[in-house]
Structures are given as structure tokens and as C-alpha cells.
Design a protein around this motif. Structure first.
Motif, short mmCIF file in Angstrom:
data_model
loop_
_atom_site.label_atom_id
_atom_site.label_comp_id
_atom_site.label_asym_id
_atom_site.label_seq_id
_atom_site.Cartn_x
_atom_site.Cartn_y
_atom_site.Cartn_z
N LEU A 54 0.79 -1.13 0.03
CA LEU A 54 -0.09 0.00 0.08
C LEU A 54 0.73 1.19 -0.01
O LEU A 54 0.31 2.34 -0.46
CB LEU A 54 -0.97 -0.09 1.29
CG LEU A 54 -1.94 -1.19 1.43
CD1 LEU A 54 -2.72 -0.86 2.56
CD2 LEU A 54 -2.89 -1.15 0.19
N GLU A 96 -1.55 2.72 -2.40
CA GLU A 96 -2.25 3.97 -2.12
C GLU A 96 -1.19 5.11 -2.22
O GLU A 96 -1.67 6.28 -2.52
CB GLU A 96 -2.90 4.15 -0.99
CG GLU A 96 -4.23 2.82 -0.99
CD GLU A 96 -4.70 2.66 0.54
OE1 GLU A 96 -4.17 3.40 1.20
OE2 GLU A 96 -5.85 1.80 0.46
N ARG A 97 0.11 4.80 -1.55
CA ARG A 97 1.05 6.09 -1.52
C ARG A 97 2.32 5.49 -2.25
O ARG A 97 2.95 4.46 -2.14
CB ARG A 97 1.30 6.33 -0.17
CG ARG A 97 2.40 7.32 -0.04
CD ARG A 97 2.67 7.67 1.43
NE ARG A 97 3.55 8.57 1.93
CZ ARG A 97 4.94 8.44 1.99
NH1 ARG A 97 5.10 7.10 1.96
NH2 ARG A 97 5.77 9.27 2.09
N CYS A 138 -2.66 0.93 -11.21
CA CYS A 138 -2.92 1.44 -9.78
C CYS A 138 -4.07 2.28 -9.57
O CYS A 138 -3.64 3.83 -9.22
CB CYS A 138 -1.44 1.98 -9.15
SG CYS A 138 -0.20 0.88 -9.38
N ASN A 155 -6.03 3.05 -7.21
CA ASN A 155 -6.26 3.64 -5.75
C ASN A 155 -5.40 4.71 -5.17
O ASN A 155 -5.38 4.80 -3.88
CB ASN A 155 -6.14 2.40 -4.85
CG ASN A 155 -7.31 1.44 -5.34
OD1 ASN A 155 -8.62 1.73 -5.73
ND2 ASN A 155 -6.98 0.27 -5.01
N THR A 189 -3.57 7.70 -3.93
CA THR A 189 -4.12 8.82 -3.32
C THR A 189 -2.97 9.94 -3.10
O THR A 189 -3.12 11.07 -3.08
CB THR A 189 -4.80 8.40 -2.10
OG1 THR A 189 -3.98 8.16 -0.90
CG2 THR A 189 -6.05 7.69 -2.17
N LYS A 219 -8.16 9.45 -7.68
CA LYS A 219 -8.13 9.64 -6.07
C LYS A 219 -7.11 10.41 -5.68
O LYS A 219 -7.01 10.65 -4.26
CB LYS A 219 -8.22 8.24 -5.72
CG LYS A 219 -9.58 7.56 -6.00
CD LYS A 219 -9.51 6.15 -5.46
CE LYS A 219 -10.59 5.09 -5.75
NZ LYS A 219 -10.90 3.81 -5.06
#
Length: 535
Positions: A272, A298-299, A325, A327, A329, A352
């Protein structure tokens, strides 16, 4: 004082050890139980006799025992047996002491073992190792795999090697969730070489505590150096250790290469959070591996080890990252050559995104900002950092802030457009702007008080000479004719094809990143592959 018991017990014990050392165990006549009882009796007699005597009495007993031997070899054998006896007896006493201390701790320690393991799992890795060395009970609890779910072996100076990392990962097994390795950068410090013009209200976001492109000294003993195989344990046993890994942070590991990093990422499908700082790896290969293997990420934070020299990222890689990817953010790509049409693909496709950081990116002009706020683009954006982007233009920043005042990017809380060399002019990036008069700063302060606008610029006239700038930003072995401006024979400065492409890209206004009147061309040589626009 009667030393007879001590003398006789010492004599019997030494003779017993001497005879045992001389004769094989299989030829001894007493049974094992009988020998054990004899040893207990002899040891008890020796200890009780010594407790009532002084060390001088023991010295005299040993001297008399030596005098009873006729030849030197027998005397030497008695001395060696006495030394072995003292060593064995001391080790046995220490072991019994540790065992009793552990039993005492287990009785007096208020927490059960499972709760102790839970507490230990919350400690940092260094504190956990210190706790494991305290006593046997703590050591046993500290060896539980749950205690190694979050491994942090980062430091200011090299302290660990591959063996330590592999041992930690092996202990964690399938419980591994977070892994941090390498040499940490120094904490970020504000530049004190100029008196900045700054406009800010509040600081709603805690940005990275690490300075950009910090060149730490990585000298250390060879036994404390991480190499390309330090992450090999993640891929062993069919990737059992990396299967549930959520966070991977790597800092300034000089000997890490593309193959080793991509192999490790292929074993981490549940990742993640990925942070890479100062590794000698290529941006295109790393992002390609992330988009292929880490679909839940996510990161993503990636800082180049060679500021302004990595131009490996291509548009297809950006598209793969967007598709692989969805997701993401938080996206930080610092110190790379990122043209606006590539950044536009990322910002537009990753719906996102809340945190964006393209600091020290060499080629961004800011034209990608035009798509933010239009439709669904940028509606979730909270943080935008474009600090020290050499080609960032005042007109693009002004256009973006005008859109923000018009109602776009309603969630934006932090914007950093600071530049140690000032903003670039629209027509000529060599013309630097230190007082951005076209940027509606006063209106931003009035109408968007929740937005922290950071705009730090040096005094006018502090811009360094072009030759010095080229030397500091690009290494001399880079292909200058295709990437930087050149100086003609009469002293005037002319822009190269790749430099002029920055302006042509920002002027296209086409949201898909490709001008209808432009086509992509690729120039290949023995060292680089440079992508640019041909008008």
C-alpha cells in the motif's frame, strides 16, 4: 580452621575429573546414575567446605595436591583440570542464576506472555532488540513473529547488513507488514541563503520531514553495508514474507539496482505504501513493476538519486500506472525530468489523488495545472507541491490560482510554488520572476483563508549564471546538445529542440497530453533515449 573436608572434597573432585578426562565414558565402571550421585555429593562437599573456608585455604589445598604428584606432567594435568573445573562451575552458576532470574521475572512481571508479546510488537526494532537482551523471559517473548510485523532498521549511519535484515524478515514470516531500510536523510531545513518573500496562512499539512536530494555520507564498515540482496528474503518460500507486506521504505542503499528492487516488488502484491529515496534505480522500470505487481498501492513516493538526470519515464509507463494502480491517493516524484504531457496523464488518470509532489522536477512548466478542477480532475486534491521546479512559469501558476478563486479545487489546503531561482517567464525561462505580480495572492488570502499558500523567492538579481546553473543541475556527462541550451559564437543564447518543446507542450491546451499539430519522435543514442515533441 579445619580444612580437611575442603581438601578431601577438592582432591576427590579433581581426581574424578582427571580420571574422567583420561578414560572414555564407555569404559567407566559406575553407572550413569551412580556417577551423577557421586558428582552431586562431591560438588556439595566442595561448596559447603569452601563456604566455611577462605580462598587461601583452597590455594593451600591445591598446592598440597600438586606436591603429591611426582612428575611435572601429572602436576600440569591437575592444574588444567582445576581450570576446567572453575570454568565449568562458573558457567553452570551463571546459567542457574539466569534461570532463577527469569523465573523471578515471570512471577513478578504483571503481564501474561501473550499481552507481553503485544506490547513488544509496538516497540521500534532497536528497543525490541534491547528488551530481548534483558532476560530469558523477555528474550522468549521478543522472538515471537508478531513482534517483527513492523521492522525499522533505518539509521543515520550504517549499522546493519544483509544478514541482520534476512534474520528479521525470517522471524516475522507471514506476519511482516512494514519494512524500512537504509540511511535516513537529514531533517529538512529551510534555506537561509536568501530572504524569502512568503505568503502563508496556517500549516494544515505535515509535509515530508526529509530534505529533498540530501546527499548523505554513506561511508561505513563493510560489515554494515546493505547490498542488492538485502530484500531477497521477501521472495523466498514462494514470496511468503512479502505476501502481506503493506509498507516498504528504502533510503540511500547505494548497491540496490533495478533487478533487485523489481524482484522484491514482484513478491509484494499487497503493498500500500512505497517510498524510495536515493536508490540508483530507474524511474520507468520501478513504476512499471509497481503497476504490474502492486495494484492496491495508495501512496508512492520516489526521489531521484541524480536530480534532473533521469529522463527514463515514458508516456506508456504513465498510462500503465494509471490503469494498474487506480487507488493511488498520494504521488510524489521528486528530482526527475517530467514533461507536462506525462504529468497530465498521471494527474488526469489517477482520480483519487489527494497529495501531489513534483518538487525539483526539471522540465515541468505548469501547463498540466489547466486540467485541475475541470470536470472530476483535482476535485479531491488537498496538497500540491511544486517547489524548486526550474521551468515552472508564472503565467501557469497565475492561471491555476485564478481557477481556484473561481471555485475549482475546493479541497485544496496546501500549495507550495516556492523557487530558489524565481519563477520562469512564459516566453523565456532564462528570464526569472522574483516578484510574481500577476499571481492573485491578496485575493487568495482573502477569499480562501483555509488555503496555505507558500511562495518563497529570492531577491531580484540573485539568479546564477547560466553556465553555473548547467554545472549544478546536470552532470557534465549528460548529452547537453539535446537537453540544454547552447551558446552561439556571438555570445547569445539559443534554445535547443528539447528546451523549446517545454513551451510548445504547455501551449497546446489539449487535455490528453498531445497537441493535434504535434507528433512524438524518439531519438536514440548509446546512452539515453530522449523523448520530445516535434512541431
Amino acid at each position: 580452621m579445619d580444612t580437611a573436608p575442603l581438601f578431601h572434597s577438592s582432591l576427590s573432585l579433581v581426581r574424578y575429573l582427571t580420571n574422567t578426562h583420561k578414560r572414555p565414558c564407555c569404559n567407566s565402571t559406575p553407572s550413569r546414575v551412580s556417577k551423577t550421585l557421586d558428582m552431586d555429593d562431591l560438588l556439595e562437599a566442595l561448596l559447603l567446605g569452601f563456604s566455611n573456608s577462605s580462598s587461601s585455604s583452597l590455594d593451600l589445598s591445591l598446592e598440597r595436591l600438586l606436591e603429591s604428584r611426582a612428575c611435572d606432567s601429572d602436576k600440569n594435568q591437575v592444574i588444567q583440570s582445576a581450570l576446567r573445573l572453575g570454568s565449568v562451575l562458573q558457567e553452570a552458576a551463571k546459567k542457574s542464576e539466569r534461570k532463577r532470574a527469569s523465573m523471578h521475572n515471570s512471577i513478578t512481571w504483571p503481564l501474561p506472555s501473550d499481552l507481553t508479546v503485544k506490547v513488544f510488537s509496538m516497540l521500534d526494532t532497536q528497543s525490541l532488540c534491547h528488551s530481548a537482551a534483558t532476560c530469558s523471559m523477555f528474550n522468549k517473548c521478543a522472538m515471537d513473529p508478531l513482534c517483527y510485523a513492523n521492522i525499522d532498521l533505518t539509521s543515520i549511519v550504517p549499522k546493519v547488513n544483509n544478514t541482520v535484515v534476512c534474520a528479521m524478515i525470517h522471524r516475522a514470516g507471514k506476519n511482516l507488514q512494514s519494512l524500512k531500510l537504509g540511511i535516513l536523510p537529514s531533517p529538512a531545513v529551510t534555506t537561509g541563503s536568501y530572504r524569502p518573500m512568503a505568503y502563508s496562512i496556517n500549516i494544515p499539512v505535515d509535509t515530508s520531514v526529509f530534505s529533498w536530494n540530501d546527499k548523505r555520507s554513506r561511508q561505513g564498515k563493510e560489515s554494515c553495508v546493505l547490498t542488492r540482496s538485502c530484500l531477497l528474503s521477501l521472495s523466498m518460500d514462494s514470496g511468503a514474507a512479502g505476501a502481506l507486506l503493506r509498507r516498504l521504505h528504502l533510503y540511500n542503499i547505494d548497491r540496490m539496482d533495478n533487478v533487485a528492487l523489481c524482484t522484491a516488488l514482484s513478491a509484494c502484491p499487497s503493498l500500500l505504501d512505497l517510498e524510495v529515496v536515493g536508490l540508483h534505480v530507474e524511474l520507468r522500470q520501478t513504476l512499471g513493476s509497481v503497476s504490474t505487481n502492486c495494484h492496491f498501492i495508495e501512496r508512492l513516493s520516489f526521489e531521484s538519486s541524480k536530480t534532473g538526470r533521469d529522463d527514463s519515464l515514458k508516456s506508456p509507463t504513465c498510462i500503465d500506472l494509471v490503469n494498474g494502480c487506480p487507488n493511488l491517493t498520494s504521488l510524489a516524484l521528486r528530482g526527475f525530468k517530467l514533461q507536462d504531457h506525462k504529468v497530465r496523464v498521471l494527474v488526469k488518470g489517477l482520480r483519487k489523488l489527494k497529495f501531489v509532489d513534483f518538487s525539483t522536477s526539471y522540465s515541468i512548466t505548469g501547463s498540466f495545472l489547466r486540467i485541475l478542477g475541470s470536470g472530476t480532475n483535482g476535485q479531491l486534491l488537498e496538497v500540491l507541491i511544486l517547489r524548486d521546479c526550474m521551468h515552472l512559469q508564472e503565467v501557469e501558476v497565475a492561471r491555476f490560482l485564478s481557477a481556484v478563486l473561481a471555485g475549482d479545487c475546493k479541497l485544496l489546503r496546501y500549495l507550495d510554488i516556492s523557487n530558489r531561482e524565481g519563477l520562469a517567464s512564459e516566453k523565456d525561462w532564462y528570464h526569472r520572476i522574483y516578484v510574481p505580480s500577476s499571481i492573485p495572492i491578496s485575493r487568495i488570502l482573502e477569499e480562501r483563508p483555509e488555503l496555505c499558500l507558500l511562495a518563497e523567492f529570492p531577491p531580484e538579481g540573485s539568479f546564477v549564471e547560466i553556465e553555473q546553473l548547467i554545472d549544478s543541475e546536470v552532470n557534465s556527462d549528460t548529452s547537453l546538445p539535446s537537453q540544454l541550451s547552447s551558446q552561439t559564437s556571438d555570445g547569445s543564447i539559443s534554445m535547443s529542440l528539447s528546451e523549446s518543446s517545454y513551451n510548445s507542450d504547455q501551449g497546446s491546451g489539449n487535455e490528453d497530453g498531445q497537441s493535434q499539430s504535434a507528433s512524438y519522435a524518439t531519438y536514440e543514442d548509446s546512452s539515453d533515449e530522449v523523448e520530445f515533441l516535434v512541431m
